[in-house]
Design a protein around this motif. Structure first.
Motif, mmCIF file in Angstrom:
data_model
loop_
_atom_site.group_PDB
_atom_site.id
_atom_site.type_symbol
_atom_site.label_atom_id
_atom_site.label_comp_id
_atom_site.label_asym_id
_atom_site.label_seq_id
_atom_site.Cartn_x
_atom_site.Cartn_y
_atom_site.Cartn_z
ATOM 1 N N LEU A 18 47.284 40.249 -6.132
ATOM 2 C CA LEU A 18 48.327 39.442 -5.317
ATOM 3 C C LEU A 18 48.516 39.690 -3.875
ATOM 4 N N LEU A 19 48.329 40.858 -3.261
ATOM 5 C CA LEU A 19 48.347 40.978 -1.988
ATOM 6 C C LEU A 19 47.290 40.165 -1.143
ATOM 7 N N TYR A 20 45.992 40.131 -1.858
ATOM 8 C CA TYR A 20 44.822 39.148 -1.210
ATOM 9 C C TYR A 20 45.260 37.667 -1.294
ATOM 10 N N ILE A 21 46.023 37.248 -2.354
ATOM 11 C CA ILE A 21 46.574 35.998 -2.366
ATOM 12 C C ILE A 21 47.759 35.586 -1.276
ATOM 13 N N ALA A 22 48.523 36.799 -1.176
ATOM 14 C CA ALA A 22 49.344 36.534 -0.067
ATOM 15 C C ALA A 22 48.878 36.699 1.352
ATOM 16 N N TRP A 23 47.704 37.330 1.530
ATOM 17 C CA TRP A 23 47.001 37.380 2.987
ATOM 18 C C TRP A 23 46.364 35.923 2.911
ATOM 19 N N ILE A 24 45.965 35.296 2.204
ATOM 20 C CA ILE A 24 45.327 34.220 2.282
ATOM 21 C C ILE A 24 46.309 32.997 2.583
ATOM 22 N N LEU A 25 47.488 32.882 1.917
ATOM 23 C CA LEU A 25 48.309 31.945 2.212
ATOM 24 C C LEU A 25 49.011 32.226 3.574
ATOM 25 N N PHE A 26 49.219 33.385 4.088
ATOM 26 C CA PHE A 26 49.915 33.698 5.194
ATOM 27 C C PHE A 26 49.061 33.229 6.281
ATOM 28 N N SER A 27 47.613 33.906 6.101
ATOM 29 C CA SER A 27 46.557 33.634 7.534
ATOM 30 C C SER A 27 46.249 32.310 7.397
ATOM 31 N N TYR A 28 46.202 31.356 6.290
ATOM 32 C CA TYR A 28 45.917 30.064 6.290
ATOM 33 C C TYR A 28 44.313 29.991 6.935
ATOM 34 N N SER A 29 43.624 30.886 6.538
ATOM 35 C CA SER A 29 42.175 30.714 6.786
ATOM 36 C C SER A 29 41.409 31.092 5.853
ATOM 37 N N LEU A 30 40.085 30.472 5.806
ATOM 38 C CA LEU A 30 39.114 30.820 4.696
ATOM 39 C C LEU A 30 38.042 31.390 5.482
ATOM 40 N N ASP A 31 38.014 31.650 6.776
ATOM 41 C CA ASP A 31 36.891 32.126 7.377
ATOM 42 C C ASP A 31 36.502 33.561 6.781
ATOM 43 N N PRO A 32 35.133 33.513 6.708
ATOM 44 C CA PRO A 32 34.536 34.782 6.130
ATOM 45 C C PRO A 32 35.287 35.953 6.587
ATOM 46 N N LEU A 33 35.359 36.137 7.886
ATOM 47 C CA LEU A 33 35.715 37.415 8.475
ATOM 48 C C LEU A 33 37.086 37.743 8.256
ATOM 49 N N SER A 34 38.039 36.713 8.160
ATOM 50 C CA SER A 34 39.286 36.938 7.884
ATOM 51 C C SER A 34 39.474 37.213 6.329
ATOM 52 N N LEU A 35 38.557 36.883 5.360
ATOM 53 C CA LEU A 35 38.535 36.961 4.092
ATOM 54 C C LEU A 35 38.343 38.536 3.817
ATOM 55 N N GLY A 36 37.292 38.942 4.584
ATOM 56 C CA GLY A 36 36.709 40.175 4.473
ATOM 57 C C GLY A 36 37.826 41.256 4.942
ATOM 58 N N ILE A 37 38.506 40.944 6.007
ATOM 59 C CA ILE A 37 39.612 41.923 6.453
ATOM 60 C C ILE A 37 40.747 41.770 5.557
ATOM 61 N N GLY A 38 40.997 40.766 5.043
ATOM 62 C CA GLY A 38 42.155 40.480 3.887
ATOM 63 C C GLY A 38 41.861 41.620 2.756
ATOM 64 N N ALA A 39 40.751 41.263 2.302
ATOM 65 C CA ALA A 39 40.194 42.253 1.057
ATOM 66 C C ALA A 39 40.156 43.667 1.421
ATOM 67 N N MET A 40 39.757 44.088 2.519
ATOM 68 C CA MET A 40 39.961 45.616 2.696
ATOM 69 C C MET A 40 41.479 45.947 2.807
ATOM 70 N N VAL A 41 42.186 45.027 3.615
ATOM 71 C CA VAL A 41 43.589 45.270 3.912
ATOM 72 C C VAL A 41 44.622 45.558 2.585
ATOM 73 N N SER A 42 44.048 44.525 1.835
ATOM 74 C CA SER A 42 44.818 44.241 0.548
ATOM 75 C C SER A 42 44.573 45.680 -0.334
ATOM 76 N N LEU A 43 43.286 45.989 -0.645
ATOM 77 C CA LEU A 43 42.808 47.266 -1.227
ATOM 78 C C LEU A 43 43.577 48.353 -0.743
ATOM 79 N N ALA A 44 43.759 48.520 0.624
ATOM 80 C CA ALA A 44 44.154 49.592 1.254
ATOM 81 C C ALA A 44 45.664 49.797 0.845
ATOM 82 N N ILE A 45 46.300 48.529 1.222
ATOM 83 C CA ILE A 45 47.778 48.632 0.832
ATOM 84 C C ILE A 45 48.000 48.698 -0.635
#
Length: 162
Positions: A18-45
């Motif tokens: 759920l947090l990762y989906i929110a990250w993708i929607l709010f960042s509006y980016s499918l850049d691999p770096l953004s997706l990787g950071i989003g995955a780590m931040v989502s897991l930590a939260i």
């Protein structure tokens, strides 16, 4: 044992997704770096907040009846907002005000319900929730000759929050 471990794992996985989906929607980016950071931040939260996010009382949000009540509440609030702006404009132009504080007894029992009633009144033009004591809400009105129309909103909020 094993069942508790699986429940905790499902909570972690659900919160992370759920947090990762929110990250993708709010960042509006499918850049691999953004997706990787989003995955780590989502897991930590998710690790920190999974017990809060999936508390039994929060599961009520998935009840379709509550969504229907929420849509009715949203329509009611938009109507009251438009009507309130017209009324306040009229009172400012004509000078016909009768300010005061009104006590409104509440039948809503949950804290979230009381907060929703209070916030709904505060965002409406010409009214302000001043205090909440026990089961009564004290409202400052620009025109006390019209009692606050909190009853209908309270019934809808009860359907959403309880």
């Amino acid at each position: 044992g094993y069942i508790n471990y699986m429940k905790k794992y499902r909570k972690l996985l659900s919160a992370s997704v759920l947090l990762y989906i929110a990250w993708i929607l709010f960042s509006y980016s499918l850049d691999p770096l953004s997706l990787g950071i989003g995955a780590m931040v989502s897991l930590a939260i998710a690790l920190v907040s999974m017990d809060f996010l999936f508390h039994k009382s929060h599961l009520r949000v998935f009840n379709p009846r509550r969504w229907l009540y929420f849509l009715v509440f949203l329509g009611f609030m938009l109507y009251q907002e438009a009507k309130g702006h017209l009324d306040v404009s009229y009172r400012i132009i004509t000078g016909r005000i009768n300010p005061g504080i009104v006590r409104v007894p509440l039948s809503v029992e949950s804290d979230i319900g009381k907060t929703m009633v209070s916030d709904s009144i505060t965002v409406s033009p010409g009214t302000l929730a001043v205090s909440l004591r026990d089961s009564s809400l004290f409202i400052h009105c620009l025109n006390c000759s019209q009692s606050p129309r909190a009853r209908f909103a309270e019934k809808i909020i009860k359907g959403v929050s309880e």
